[in-house]
Every structure is written in structure tokens, then in C-alpha cells.
Scaffold this active site. Structure first.
Site, mmCIF file in Angstrom:
data_model
loop_
_atom_site.group_PDB
_atom_site.id
_atom_site.type_symbol
_atom_site.label_atom_id
_atom_site.label_comp_id
_atom_site.label_asym_id
_atom_site.label_seq_id
_atom_site.Cartn_x
_atom_site.Cartn_y
_atom_site.Cartn_z
ATOM 1 N N PRO A 2 -15.389 42.853 -14.310
ATOM 2 C CA PRO A 2 -15.210 44.282 -14.628
ATOM 3 C C PRO A 2 -14.872 44.479 -16.105
ATOM 4 O O PRO A 2 -14.045 43.768 -16.663
ATOM 5 C CB PRO A 2 -14.038 44.683 -13.734
ATOM 6 C CG PRO A 2 -14.060 43.705 -12.608
ATOM 7 C CD PRO A 2 -14.522 42.422 -13.221
ATOM 8 N N GLU A 3 -15.550 45.434 -16.727
ATOM 9 C CA GLU A 3 -15.289 45.759 -18.129
ATOM 10 C C GLU A 3 -14.471 47.058 -18.176
ATOM 11 O O GLU A 3 -14.002 47.548 -17.148
ATOM 12 C CB GLU A 3 -16.617 45.875 -18.871
ATOM 13 C CG GLU A 3 -17.448 44.594 -18.758
ATOM 14 C CD GLU A 3 -18.795 44.670 -19.448
ATOM 15 O OE1 GLU A 3 -18.929 45.428 -20.443
ATOM 16 O OE2 GLU A 3 -19.732 43.980 -18.997
ATOM 17 N N LYS A 59 -9.218 45.228 -20.738
ATOM 18 C CA LYS A 59 -9.611 45.027 -19.342
ATOM 19 C C LYS A 59 -8.407 44.778 -18.436
ATOM 20 O O LYS A 59 -8.577 44.371 -17.284
ATOM 21 C CB LYS A 59 -10.582 43.844 -19.248
ATOM 22 C CG LYS A 59 -11.846 43.996 -20.089
ATOM 23 C CD LYS A 59 -12.691 42.734 -20.002
ATOM 24 C CE LYS A 59 -13.856 42.766 -20.987
ATOM 25 N NZ LYS A 59 -14.647 41.521 -20.952
ATOM 26 N N ARG A 259 -23.751 33.800 -23.625
ATOM 27 C CA ARG A 259 -23.955 34.727 -22.513
ATOM 28 C C ARG A 259 -25.417 35.132 -22.408
ATOM 29 O O ARG A 259 -26.134 35.239 -23.406
ATOM 30 C CB ARG A 259 -23.111 35.998 -22.727
ATOM 31 C CG ARG A 259 -21.624 35.753 -22.924
ATOM 32 C CD ARG A 259 -20.968 35.146 -21.693
ATOM 33 N NE ARG A 259 -21.105 36.000 -20.525
ATOM 34 C CZ ARG A 259 -20.272 37.013 -20.252
ATOM 35 N NH1 ARG A 259 -19.269 37.302 -21.068
ATOM 36 N NH2 ARG A 259 -20.445 37.730 -19.160
#
Length: 270
Positions: A2-3, A59, A259
Site C-alpha cells: 500500500p502506498e 506510508k 523494481r
């Protein structure tokens, strides 16, 4: 993971249910989830404390408890679920906050990467995290000073939480597409105009994502398995080999800053 928009969505979901609740104890079901205290120590510290507010830093979810703070990092699969009394136990429950009306706030985490700590202040967070995306101090001068000596790719810089807090893989790709910057361009080469565009794009995209309750790709859900709605607005993320909405060329996926990274080679030239 989750960002910022997903974390903000979780906070907005749970806050009305737990605000002013009195804690009677906690239950720890996975020792590594709680990294600052033992279960017995935290039970003593939290007993009869009331939740005054819930906030976010990057976050991280921050539960305010009378000059102390319970800080939660969801990591990959963590979820916070409010449960009323007399409901059966939840699968993958790692940590539970028990309230005096017999309701609970339950932290579930399939992969067990999430972490919870109890702190006297927020110094450790403020020391490790950069500015919030909506901070009035986030300007071109700030970014120029942070980026001027960074030869690495701009994608990695956006993921660096010590510069701007809260941006992750999904929104980094979307921000760079919006300002037509290739993810592998060295961060230090962005001029003032592009830095200004980057700030505006960051704020616009994150605000829209928050308004849409975040993005659900695989794991993210909130409030009885509700899903984020921003996925339909994504332009490049998770769209490898699909046509770009701007130019009809094909989106590509590469590895950048460790990434998986999605971009349009035509709109975002290196």
C-alpha cells in the site's frame, strides 16, 4: 505494498470507528509483528488509554494515544479491520487492539511483513522520512537541493522515502508518465521546469487516487474487503504491451531501481 493513497484510505475508513475508544488490552498472535515491546509490556502501557486521533506519515499509520503513538506499517499484505463484538476470529490475525465495548481493531497480515511499534514521539519517523507530497515546503528549490548530486535514475529517487514520503511503485510510474520523463533519466538532470511539473503531477495523481480510495492490483482492500477504484485511471502501470493512451505506441516494462517499471518509450524518451 500500500502506498500513500491506500494508507490514507485505510485511515479514513477506521478513524470514525475507533476514535475515542478506550483500550482494555492487546493480543499478539505473531511475535515479530510487535517490534518495540513484549505483549505483557504493551498491555500494561495501553490499558485504559483512549484513542484521540489517527494520522499518517508517508506510508505509516499513526494512532495517537494521550502523548504516545502506536505506529503501524502495513508492508505487503497488512490490513486493519474493525470488528464488532461476538464475531468469529479472523484468519491471519497478527495483532488485536481490544476495546471496552468488546469491539476490536485487528491487524491481519498473510505474509507477516507488517510491523507495529509503540513510541513516545515521532522523531524516528520524521528523521527517516522526507516531506509529505502535499507539504507547502515541497517546492522546486527543495527538490533541486535533494536531486542535484544524485546520478541515479529518477524512478529510484521517487521511491526514496527520505525525499518525498509515500510514493511507491505504482504512482512513481504514473507521475513520470504524466510529465513525460523516462524513468532511467538521472535525477540530477531534471531542470526547474520539470521539477515543478513533477510536484504538480505528484499532488494531482495522489489526490485523485485518494479520492478514488486507492488502487487495488492484488492485495489491497479496506473496510470489509472494499477495493480501491483508481485502477481504471492508471495510464501505464501494469499495462505492459498495451497501447499508450496518448500515442498508441506500446507500453514497455523494464527493471529500474530494482523494481518493475512501466513507461511509454515514445512519450518518455531517454
Amino acid at each position: 505494498m500500500p502506498e500513500l493513497p491506500e494508507v490514507e484510505t485505510v485511515i479514513r475508513s477506521i478513524t470514525p470507528k475507533i476514535i475515542k475508544q478506550k483500550i482494555i488490552g492487546i493480543k499478539l498472535n505473531w511475535d515479530k509483528t510487535l517490534y518495540t515491546h513484549s505483549e505483557s509490556e504493551l498491555n500494561k502501557s495501553l490499558k485504559n488509554k483512549c484513542i484521540s486521533s489517527v494520522s499518517r506519515r508517508g506510508k505509516y499509520i499513526i494512532i495517537h494515544l494521550q502523548n504516545r503513538f502506536l505506529i503501524i506499517h502495513l508492508r505487503m499484505t497488512g490490513k486493519l479491520i474493525f470488528q464488532k463484538k461476538n464475531i468469529k476470529p479472523l484468519q491471519h490475525s497478527r495483532f488485536e487492539i481490544l476495546f471496552n465495548d468488546k469491539s476490536k481493531l485487528i491487524f491481519t497480515d498473510i505474509r507477516k511483513f507488517g510491523r507495529i511499534g509503540y513510541h513516545e514521539n515521532l522523531n524516528f519517523l520524521n528523521n527517516k522520512l522526507g516531506l509529505e507530497p502535499f507539504s507547502k515546503n515541497l517546492n522546486t528549490k527543495y527538490l533541486y537541493n535533494k536531486l542535484k548530486l544524485r546520478p541515479g535514475p529518477i524512478k529510484g529517487t521517487l521511491l526514496n522515502q527520505s525525499i518525498i514520503a509515500g510514493i511507491g511503485n505504482i504512482y512513481a510510474d504514473e507521475i513520470l508518465f504524466k510529465i513525460k520523463v523516462h524513468p532511467q533519466i538521472p535525477a540530477k538532470t531534471l531542470n526547474s521546469k520539470k521539477l515543478s511539473e513533477l510536484i504538480l503531477a505528484t499532488q494531482s495523481i495522489l489526490k485523485n487516487a485518494i479520492d478514488s480510495m486507492g488502487t487495488t492490483i492484488i492485495n489491497f482492500s479496506f473496510d470489509k474487503n472494499s477495493s480501491g477504484k483508481y485502477g481504471s485511471q492508471l495510464k501505464v502501470f501494469n499495462k505492459n504491451n498495451e497501447k499508450c493512451q496518448s500515442c498508441s505506441n506500446y507500453i514497455k516494462k523494464i527493471k529500474c531501481a530494482g523494481r518493475g517499471t512501466h513507461f511509454c518509450p515514445h512519450c518518455q524518451k531517454l
